[in-house]
Design a protein around this motif. Structure first.
Motif, PDB file in Angstrom:
ATOM      1  N   GLU A  55       7.016  -2.878   6.637  1.00 18.42           N
ATOM      2  CA  GLU A  55       5.566  -3.020   6.789  1.00 18.42           C
ATOM      3  C   GLU A  55       5.142  -4.474   6.986  1.00 18.42           C
ATOM      4  O   GLU A  55       4.011  -4.858   6.704  1.00 18.42           O
ATOM      5  CB  GLU A  55       4.822  -2.430   5.578  1.00 18.42           C
ATOM      6  CG  GLU A  55       4.657  -0.932   5.625  1.00 18.42           C
ATOM      7  CD  GLU A  55       3.401  -0.520   6.362  1.00 18.42           C
ATOM      8  OE1 GLU A  55       3.521  -0.231   7.568  1.00 18.42           O
ATOM      9  OE2 GLU A  55       2.334  -0.475   5.767  1.00 18.42           O
ATOM     10  N   HIS A  90       4.814  -1.111  11.724  1.00 19.26           N
ATOM     11  CA  HIS A  90       3.970  -0.551  12.790  1.00 19.26           C
ATOM     12  C   HIS A  90       2.748  -1.430  13.046  1.00 19.26           C
ATOM     13  O   HIS A  90       1.762  -0.966  13.620  1.00 19.26           O
ATOM     14  CB  HIS A  90       3.556   0.890  12.462  1.00 19.26           C
ATOM     15  CG  HIS A  90       2.559   0.986  11.341  1.00 19.26           C
ATOM     16  ND1 HIS A  90       1.310   1.536  11.501  1.00 19.26           N
ATOM     17  CD2 HIS A  90       2.615   0.565  10.057  1.00 19.26           C
ATOM     18  CE1 HIS A  90       0.653   1.470  10.346  1.00 19.26           C
ATOM     19  NE2 HIS A  90       1.427   0.892   9.459  1.00 19.26           N
ATOM     20  N   HIS A  91       2.823  -2.673  12.582  1.00 15.21           N
ATOM     21  CA  HIS A  91       1.716  -3.595  12.852  1.00 15.21           C
ATOM     22  C   HIS A  91       1.971  -4.336  14.169  1.00 15.21           C
ATOM     23  O   HIS A  91       3.112  -4.605  14.517  1.00 15.21           O
ATOM     24  CB  HIS A  91       1.557  -4.591  11.704  1.00 15.21           C
ATOM     25  CG  HIS A  91       1.134  -3.950  10.423  1.00 15.21           C
ATOM     26  ND1 HIS A  91       2.031  -3.580   9.456  1.00 15.21           N
ATOM     27  CD2 HIS A  91      -0.084  -3.569   9.988  1.00 15.21           C
ATOM     28  CE1 HIS A  91       1.372  -3.010   8.450  1.00 15.21           C
ATOM     29  NE2 HIS A  91       0.085  -2.997   8.757  1.00 15.21           N
ATOM     30  N   SER A  98       4.076   3.529   9.087  1.00 18.97           N
ATOM     31  CA  SER A  98       5.537   3.372   9.048  1.00 18.97           C
ATOM     32  C   SER A  98       6.185   4.620   8.457  1.00 18.97           C
ATOM     33  O   SER A  98       7.346   4.925   8.737  1.00 18.97           O
ATOM     34  CB  SER A  98       5.936   2.160   8.195  1.00 18.97           C
ATOM     35  OG  SER A  98       5.535   0.974   8.822  1.00 18.97           O
ATOM     36  N   ASP A 119      -2.946   5.499   5.448  1.00 20.25           N
ATOM     37  CA  ASP A 119      -2.951   4.532   6.549  1.00 20.25           C
ATOM     38  C   ASP A 119      -3.810   4.994   7.730  1.00 20.25           C
ATOM     39  O   ASP A 119      -4.296   4.190   8.498  1.00 20.25           O
ATOM     40  CB  ASP A 119      -1.530   4.252   7.035  1.00 20.25           C
ATOM     41  CG  ASP A 119      -1.074   2.873   6.601  1.00 20.25           C
ATOM     42  OD1 ASP A 119      -1.485   2.458   5.497  1.00 20.25           O
ATOM     43  OD2 ASP A 119      -0.328   2.210   7.345  1.00 20.25           O
ATOM     44  N   ASP A 146       0.859  -1.192   0.000  1.00 23.43           N
ATOM     45  CA  ASP A 146       0.000   0.000   0.000  1.00 23.43           C
ATOM     46  C   ASP A 146       0.895   1.242   0.000  1.00 23.43           C
ATOM     47  O   ASP A 146       2.120   1.130   0.054  1.00 23.43           O
ATOM     48  CB  ASP A 146      -0.974  -0.060   1.194  1.00 23.43           C
ATOM     49  CG  ASP A 146      -0.252  -0.050   2.533  1.00 23.43           C
ATOM     50  OD1 ASP A 146       0.969   0.229   2.565  1.00 23.43           O
ATOM     51  OD2 ASP A 146      -0.908  -0.330   3.548  1.00 23.43           O
ATOM     52  N   ASP A 186       1.700   3.373   2.229  1.00 21.98           N
ATOM     53  CA  ASP A 186       2.605   3.488   3.381  1.00 21.98           C
ATOM     54  C   ASP A 186       3.837   2.606   3.169  1.00 21.98           C
ATOM     55  O   ASP A 186       4.967   3.013   3.449  1.00 21.98           O
ATOM     56  CB  ASP A 186       1.849   3.091   4.663  1.00 21.98           C
ATOM     57  CG  ASP A 186       2.657   3.350   5.924  1.00 21.98           C
ATOM     58  OD1 ASP A 186       3.458   4.306   5.938  1.00 21.98           O
ATOM     59  OD2 ASP A 186       2.477   2.592   6.901  1.00 21.98           O
TER      60      ASP A 186
HETATM   61 MN   LIG Z   1       1.176   0.913   7.204  1.00 19.68          MN
END
Ligand SMILES: [Mn+2]
Length: 474
Positions: free
Chosen positions: A226, A248-249, A270, A300, A162, A164
């Motif tokens: 990611e 950042h998950h 991120s 995001d 995506d 991000d």
């Molecule tokens: Mn992201």
């Protein structure tokens, strides 16, 4: 006007700053030498006198002051000065410096609006320095890994990257290039959305499909962006331990193995992490990077409405003035290609609905990226929770699927349906598969091929989800 009472070291620093900001200031100090020096330095309103005398304060026009700053190291003198100030002008706010051993009790009755306790200031500064040092240490480690990458860095993103993921990967690539090394951005799955492809095309971002990578060992280092666990929503082999992981998950940190790890689930994107790297390491924030990073945070956080933190907004504040907003507008409302429109049209005409499942054969296609867009579009149909759109390419059947039924893991369903006769995979809400046409090599004409493909895809998919194979309407 601001009135500064006592112009020792701290008073002088404040006076200087306010002077630079072109603020109107008046200074009172008892030392004739200091007054002379200040005047020579360009301070025009400097009064020699006792800061605790109401006459001196009147001479300094305290009635016109917006605030009074009392910053000498003599606490008793400061306290006396507060009393004098409040006597002449009870309304004016006072900022006063406390002594090293002062407590809150000492200033309670003195009516100063702000009391500065030197030890608190030192503690605050120590803590923020600690953060800075930790960040510096982290960046040193990242740089060291990059410096060792003589054969370049493979920056691998999540599957179906995506904005991000693309923005973060591109920024890391630019950082690596600034350090004199090279990097490729590698992705699994597809770049499915018109918006994502517009982003990539308009900015000329070079992305390499994982299937085009000969051998990851051709690179010195591997960065995973990611995503944090090899093989989970990314094309990496689960055996691989990446050198750099930025994500950042939410993840079980015990499962994460890598040399440099920066995973911050509290952040909205991120891109925020990469903006911090770029700015704090002193690399140039170019228009290109400002534009992609801003778009990454925007998408995001769904236009800053979902999971946005002050850190994300700090990055936005840095990126916004440098971003190309005309280009962003073009990315956000991309033009649809004729082929996409044709495929969408075919997908609508040929749709077959089985309960909440919609399947559609769009016939022969040139561009497989048109399929996920048609699938996304059809998923908006009322009563439909899972969509499968497929078409026949050069020598494979391409299948793209989208799902919003939380009980179904689409990636697993696709694997179950097509894994044994082709390649299939993806995650809960988006998945894809391809089946080689070699299976149908005896078929002579095109319409028979279409019929057989429809039959095979429909049977297998409905069996995999356990749906009764009965067409309810067209
Ligand atoms: Mn992201």
């Amino acid at each position: 006007m601001y009135l500064i009472l006592g112009c020792g070291t701290a008073g002088y620093l404040v006076a200087n700053r306010l002077h630079e900001q072109k603020k109107d200031i008046v200074i009172v100090d008892k030392s004739p030498e200091r007054v002379k020096g200040l005047k020579e330095m360009g301070f025009r309103k400097v009064i020699e006198g006792d800061m605790t005398s109401t006459e001196t304060l009147a001479e300094a026009k305290i009635g016109k002051a917006e605030a009074v700053l009392i910053l000498t190291t003599d606490v008793d003198l400061n306290k006396k000065a507060i009393k004098a100030v409040k006597k002449v002008n009870p309304e004016v706010p006072v900022i006063v410096r406390a002594g090293v051993y002062s407590t809150e009790e000492d200033f309670k009755e003195d009516e100063a609006e702000v009391v500065i306790y030197p030890t608190d200031v030192v503690a605050e500064y120590a803590l923020s320095s600690l953060e800075k040092i930790e960040f510096k240490k982290k960046m040193k480690k990242l740089k060291k890994i990059i410096k060792e990458a003589d054969k370049g860095v493979a920056i691998v993103t999540q599957d179906n990257p995506d904005p991000d993921a693309i923005a973060s990967a591109l920024t890391l690539k630019r950082i690596i290039e600034a350090e004199g090394k090279r990097a490729d951005i590698i992705y699994g799955g597809e770049i499915g959305h018109e918006e994502n492809r517009a982003l990539v095309n308009l900015l000329g971002i070079h992305l390499v499909p994982y299937s085009d990578v000969r051998d990851l060992r051709d690179y010195s280092k591997i960065a995973l962006i990611e995503a944090s666990i090899p093989g989970e929503n990314n094309p990496l082999n689960p055996e691989i331990a990446p050198d750099i992981i930025i994500d950042h998950h939410q993840v079980d940190m015990k499962m994460v193995k890598g040399d440099y790890i920066d995973i911050r689930p509290e952040l909205g994107a991120s891109s925020t992490i990469l903006t911090q790297y770029l700015v704090n390491m002193g690399y140039e924030l170019t228009e290109e990077l400002a534009t992609v990073l801003l778009y990454g945070i925007k998408t995001d956080t769904q236009n800053f409405t979902r999971g946005t933190t002050p850190a994300d907004l700090n990055s936005v504040a840095l990126l916004y003035p440098k971003a190309d907003h005309d280009l962003l507008a073009k990315i956000e409302t991309p033009l649809m290609s004729t082929e996409t429109l044709d495929v969408l049209g075919q997908a609508i005409i040929n749709k077959k609905i089985y309960g909440s499942y919609l399947l559609s054969n769009v016939g022969f296609i040139r561009d497989r990226d048109t399929l996920p867009q048609a699938a996304d579009y059809l998923l908006k149909l009322e009563g439909i929770s899972t969509v499968l759109v497929y078409g026949i390419g050069k020598d494979v059947i391409h299948i793209s699927a989208r799902n919003r039924d939380i009980r179904i893991n689409l990636g697993e369903v696709m694997q179950k349906a097509f894994g044994d006769i082709g390649q299939a995979g993806g995650h809960a809400t988006a998945a894809a598969a391809k089946i080689s046409l070699g299976l149908f090599q005896n078929v002579k004409d095109k319409s028979s091929l279409l019929n057989l493909a429809t039959e095979a895809v429909t049977d297998r998919f409905l069996n995999a989800v356990g749906a009764k194979e009965k067409e309810e309407n067209k």
